[in-house]
Each structure stands twice: as structure tokens, then as C-alpha cells.
Design a protein around this motif. Structure first.
Motif, short mmCIF file in Angstrom:
data_model
loop_
_atom_site.label_atom_id
_atom_site.label_comp_id
_atom_site.label_asym_id
_atom_site.label_seq_id
_atom_site.Cartn_x
_atom_site.Cartn_y
_atom_site.Cartn_z
N ALA A 179 0.84 -1.21 0.00
CA ALA A 179 0.00 0.00 0.00
C ALA A 179 0.87 1.25 0.00
O ALA A 179 0.55 2.23 -0.69
CB ALA A 179 -0.93 -0.01 1.20
N LEU A 180 1.96 1.23 0.75
CA LEU A 180 2.87 2.38 0.78
C LEU A 180 3.51 2.58 -0.59
O LEU A 180 3.57 3.71 -1.08
CB LEU A 180 3.95 2.18 1.84
CG LEU A 180 5.00 3.30 1.90
CD1 LEU A 180 4.37 4.61 2.32
CD2 LEU A 180 6.12 2.90 2.83
N TYR A 181 4.01 1.52 -1.21
CA TYR A 181 4.62 1.65 -2.53
C TYR A 181 3.62 2.17 -3.55
O TYR A 181 3.96 2.99 -4.41
CB TYR A 181 5.19 0.32 -3.01
CG TYR A 181 6.48 -0.08 -2.33
CD1 TYR A 181 7.26 0.83 -1.65
CD2 TYR A 181 6.93 -1.39 -2.39
CE1 TYR A 181 8.45 0.46 -1.05
CE2 TYR A 181 8.11 -1.78 -1.79
CZ TYR A 181 8.86 -0.85 -1.12
OH TYR A 181 10.04 -1.22 -0.52
N PHE A 182 2.38 1.70 -3.47
CA PHE A 182 1.34 2.18 -4.39
C PHE A 182 1.09 3.67 -4.17
O PHE A 182 0.99 4.44 -5.13
CB PHE A 182 0.05 1.38 -4.19
CG PHE A 182 -1.09 1.86 -5.04
CD1 PHE A 182 -1.08 1.67 -6.41
CD2 PHE A 182 -2.17 2.51 -4.48
CE1 PHE A 182 -2.12 2.11 -7.21
CE2 PHE A 182 -3.21 2.95 -5.26
CZ PHE A 182 -3.18 2.75 -6.63
N LEU A 183 1.01 4.09 -2.92
CA LEU A 183 0.80 5.50 -2.61
C LEU A 183 1.95 6.35 -3.12
O LEU A 183 1.74 7.41 -3.70
CB LEU A 183 0.63 5.70 -1.10
CG LEU A 183 0.46 7.13 -0.64
CD1 LEU A 183 -0.81 7.74 -1.20
CD2 LEU A 183 0.46 7.20 0.87
N LEU A 184 3.17 5.87 -2.95
CA LEU A 184 4.33 6.61 -3.45
C LEU A 184 4.31 6.71 -4.97
O LEU A 184 4.67 7.75 -5.53
CB LEU A 184 5.63 5.96 -2.97
CG LEU A 184 5.89 6.08 -1.47
CD1 LEU A 184 7.14 5.27 -1.10
CD2 LEU A 184 6.03 7.52 -1.05
N MET A 185 3.90 5.64 -5.63
CA MET A 185 3.78 5.69 -7.09
C MET A 185 2.74 6.73 -7.51
O MET A 185 2.97 7.53 -8.43
CB MET A 185 3.39 4.30 -7.63
CG MET A 185 3.42 4.18 -9.13
SD MET A 185 1.86 4.14 -10.07
CE MET A 185 0.71 3.30 -9.10
N LEU A 186 1.60 6.77 -6.81
CA LEU A 186 0.57 7.76 -7.12
C LEU A 186 1.08 9.18 -6.87
O LEU A 186 0.85 10.09 -7.68
CB LEU A 186 -0.67 7.53 -6.27
CG LEU A 186 -1.59 6.40 -6.67
CD1 LEU A 186 -2.76 6.31 -5.69
CD2 LEU A 186 -2.11 6.59 -8.08
N LEU A 187 1.76 9.37 -5.76
CA LEU A 187 2.29 10.69 -5.44
C LEU A 187 3.28 11.15 -6.49
O LEU A 187 3.27 12.31 -6.91
CB LEU A 187 2.96 10.68 -4.06
CG LEU A 187 2.02 10.61 -2.88
CD1 LEU A 187 2.80 10.38 -1.60
CD2 LEU A 187 1.21 11.88 -2.77
N GLN A 188 4.15 10.25 -6.92
CA GLN A 188 5.13 10.61 -7.93
C GLN A 188 4.44 10.99 -9.24
O GLN A 188 4.74 12.02 -9.84
CB GLN A 188 6.10 9.46 -8.16
CG GLN A 188 7.14 9.76 -9.22
CD GLN A 188 8.06 8.59 -9.49
OE1 GLN A 188 7.86 7.50 -8.97
NE2 GLN A 188 9.05 8.81 -10.30
N THR A 189 3.50 10.18 -9.66
CA THR A 189 2.82 10.42 -10.94
C THR A 189 1.99 11.69 -10.90
O THR A 189 2.13 12.57 -11.76
CB THR A 189 1.91 9.22 -11.28
OG1 THR A 189 2.71 8.04 -11.30
CG2 THR A 189 1.24 9.41 -12.61
N HIS A 190 1.11 11.79 -9.91
CA HIS A 190 0.22 12.96 -9.85
C HIS A 190 0.96 14.22 -9.44
O HIS A 190 0.62 15.31 -9.88
CB HIS A 190 -0.95 12.68 -8.90
CG HIS A 190 -1.88 11.64 -9.44
ND1 HIS A 190 -2.73 11.88 -10.49
CD2 HIS A 190 -2.07 10.35 -9.09
CE1 HIS A 190 -3.41 10.79 -10.76
NE2 HIS A 190 -3.02 9.84 -9.93
N GLY A 191 1.99 14.07 -8.61
CA GLY A 191 2.80 15.23 -8.22
C GLY A 191 3.55 15.81 -9.41
O GLY A 191 3.62 17.03 -9.58
N LYS A 192 4.07 14.94 -10.25
CA LYS A 192 4.80 15.41 -11.43
C LYS A 192 3.86 16.13 -12.39
O LYS A 192 4.19 17.18 -12.93
CB LYS A 192 5.45 14.21 -12.12
CG LYS A 192 6.48 14.58 -13.16
CD LYS A 192 7.11 13.34 -13.78
CE LYS A 192 7.95 12.61 -12.75
NZ LYS A 192 8.65 11.46 -13.33
N LYS A 193 2.66 15.58 -12.57
CA LYS A 193 1.67 16.22 -13.44
C LYS A 193 1.24 17.57 -12.88
O LYS A 193 1.12 18.55 -13.62
CB LYS A 193 0.46 15.32 -13.63
CG LYS A 193 0.73 14.11 -14.49
CD LYS A 193 -0.50 13.24 -14.61
CE LYS A 193 -0.23 11.99 -15.41
NZ LYS A 193 -1.41 11.13 -15.52
#
Length: 76
Positions: A36-50
Motif C-alpha cells: 500500500a505504501l509503494y502504491f501511494l508513493l507511485m501515485l504521489l510521484q505520478t500525480h505530483g509530477k503532473k
């Protein structure tokens, strides 16, 4: 009888399905908490970059707030 989905609705539905598949894969591979943490970090990276590319400061603040909430949940 429901109406057919619009292209934008189909795209959003496929995006949700893809994210749920990604989440399940992370959890299966790394376990419940770490996955769950890795998934959240992936989301943060993707949406944060956008959000950063768009210059959307409010979205970045919301992402930081969500990450801080997860941190507080697991440290207290």
C-alpha cells in the motif's frame, strides 16, 4: 437501460481499473502495508509530477497533506 459511455468516461474507467490492478500487484508482491505504501508513493510521484508541470500548487498541497496523514496514521 443505461446510455453508452462517452470516450472520457471510458478512459476514466480504464484508468481506475489500471490503478486497482497496480495496487493489487503491489500488495501481492510486497505484502499489505508495504504494498500500500509503494502504491501511494507511485501515485504521489505520478500525480505530483503532473501537478508540478501544470503549476497546480493546490494539488501539490493536497498530495503533501495526504502523505502526512498516512505518516501520522502509522507513527501514532
Amino acid at each position: 437501460m443505461s446510455r453508452p459511455l462517452l470516450r472520457g468516461e471510458i478512459r476514466a474507467q480504464r484508468s481506475r481499473e489500471y490503478l486497482m490492478k497496480q495496487q493489487a500487484e503491489f500488495i501481492q508482491k510486497h505484502g499489505e502495508d508495504l504494498g500500500a505504501l509503494y502504491f501511494l508513493l507511485m501515485l504521489l510521484q505520478t500525480h505530483g509530477k503532473k501537478a508540478q508541470r501544470r503549476g497546480d500548487v493546490q494539488a501539490l498541497r493536497l498530495l503533501a497533506h495526504d502523505l502526512h496523514a498516512v505518516y501520522l496514521k502509522h507513527t501514532q
